[in-house]
Write a protein that holds these residues in place. Structure first.
Motif, PDB file in Angstrom:
ATOM      1  N   LEU A  54      39.690  34.812  39.292  1.00  0.00           N
ATOM      2  CA  LEU A  54      39.978  35.004  40.718  1.00  0.00           C
ATOM      3  C   LEU A  54      41.322  34.404  41.120  1.00  0.00           C
ATOM      4  O   LEU A  54      41.682  34.412  42.296  1.00  0.00           O
ATOM      5  CB  LEU A  54      38.861  34.383  41.566  1.00  0.00           C
ATOM      6  N   SER A  62      47.628  36.639  44.414  1.00  0.00           N
ATOM      7  CA  SER A  62      46.366  35.922  44.563  1.00  0.00           C
ATOM      8  C   SER A  62      46.254  34.720  43.642  1.00  0.00           C
ATOM      9  O   SER A  62      45.439  33.828  43.896  1.00  0.00           O
ATOM     10  CB  SER A  62      45.178  36.867  44.302  1.00  0.00           C
ATOM     11  N   GLN A 109      42.082  31.223  40.809  1.00  0.00           N
ATOM     12  CA  GLN A 109      41.891  29.863  41.307  1.00  0.00           C
ATOM     13  C   GLN A 109      42.202  28.817  40.235  1.00  0.00           C
ATOM     14  O   GLN A 109      42.089  29.080  39.033  1.00  0.00           O
ATOM     15  CB  GLN A 109      40.445  29.672  41.772  1.00  0.00           C
TER      16      GLN A 109
END
Length: 249
Positions: free
Chosen positions: A148, A170, A150
């Protein structure tokens, strides 16, 4: 009018002038004492409690803007432990900053700048320090990035609301990494993740990108200037909830 009356009035006038002169001298003396005491108190506060720095780069945008002034709590980490998420000011661990030429100043401006620095109203050494957000404490395992985009600390993925990313991006770091923070050190990153020369990009420096805790001057807790940027600087404890201690924590 007799000579005695003239003499008495002249003596009275001289007495009034002397009293006024003494009163003025007492006022100036008291004013000087107040100034010296205020200067001493400000010096002690600046030396042991708080001091001011200005922001010279965009590495912490949007949290901090270029030329913002911040107030730094110098009790951390000397008396208060550093927490993940803290925004800290620290001395260059070596190799992070390009040496800056000393700006030329006329003697009057230089003297005024030196005097203001004694009481924390000027920060002539800001260019010799860096400011970043603490992500990893000693023993923490810090990895980026998962599917993701992260970053994770001790296998806990982080949702970081303070991070600034380029439009459409992202991943919270352009470059991946997998590190364990050594004892007595920190892993720090800028909030403007794609425009910050932080721990990720100083692996070739003497400290391999880690910041010795002894290099930390203190924690930035408020933006003090300009007034329209005034804000408290939080450390987002909810971001690091559940992270716990690393292998060396």
């Amino acid at each position: 009018m007799t000579d005695n009356m003239v003499s008495t009035r002249a003596g009275s006038a001289r007495g009034d002038r002397q009293r006024k002169k003494r009163g003025a001298l007492v006022f100036l003396r008291d004013l000087l004492i107040i100034f010296v005491v205020a200067l001493l108190v400000s010096f002690l506060v600046k030396t042991f409690l708080v001091r001011s720095f200005f922001i010279p780069s965009e590495s912490m945008r949007e949290t901090l803007q270029v030329n913002d002034r911040i107030i730094v709590n110098q009790l951390e980490p000397e008396f208060v432990p550093i927490s993940r998420g803290d925004v800290v000011v620290f001395r260059d661990p070596g190799g992070w900053l390009v040496p800056q030429p000393v700006p030329e100043q006329n003697p009057i401006v230089a003297s005024l700048d030196w005097l203001l620095s004694l009481v924390g109203l000027s920060a002539p050494d800001s260019n010799d320090h860096l400011i970043k957000r603490v992500i990893g404490l000693p023993g923490d395992h810090v990895v980026c990035c998962n599917a993701l985009g992260q970053m994770s600390v001790n296998d806990i993925p982080l949702s970081e609301p303070y991070v600034t990313l380029p439009p459409g991006e992202s991943k919270v770091s352009k470059d991946g990494f997998d590190v364990t923070v050594p004892d007595g050190s920190l892993w720090v990153m800028g909030d403007n993740r794609y425009n910050s020369k932080d721990s990720r990009y100083n692996g070739d420096a003497p400290g391999r990108g880690f910041v010795p805790i002894g290099n930390v001057v203190g924690r930035a807790f408020v933006v003090s200037w300009p007034l329209n940027h005034w804000a408290w600087l939080g450390n987002y404890p909810e971001v690091f909830q559940g992270v716990g201690s690393g292998s060396g924590g």
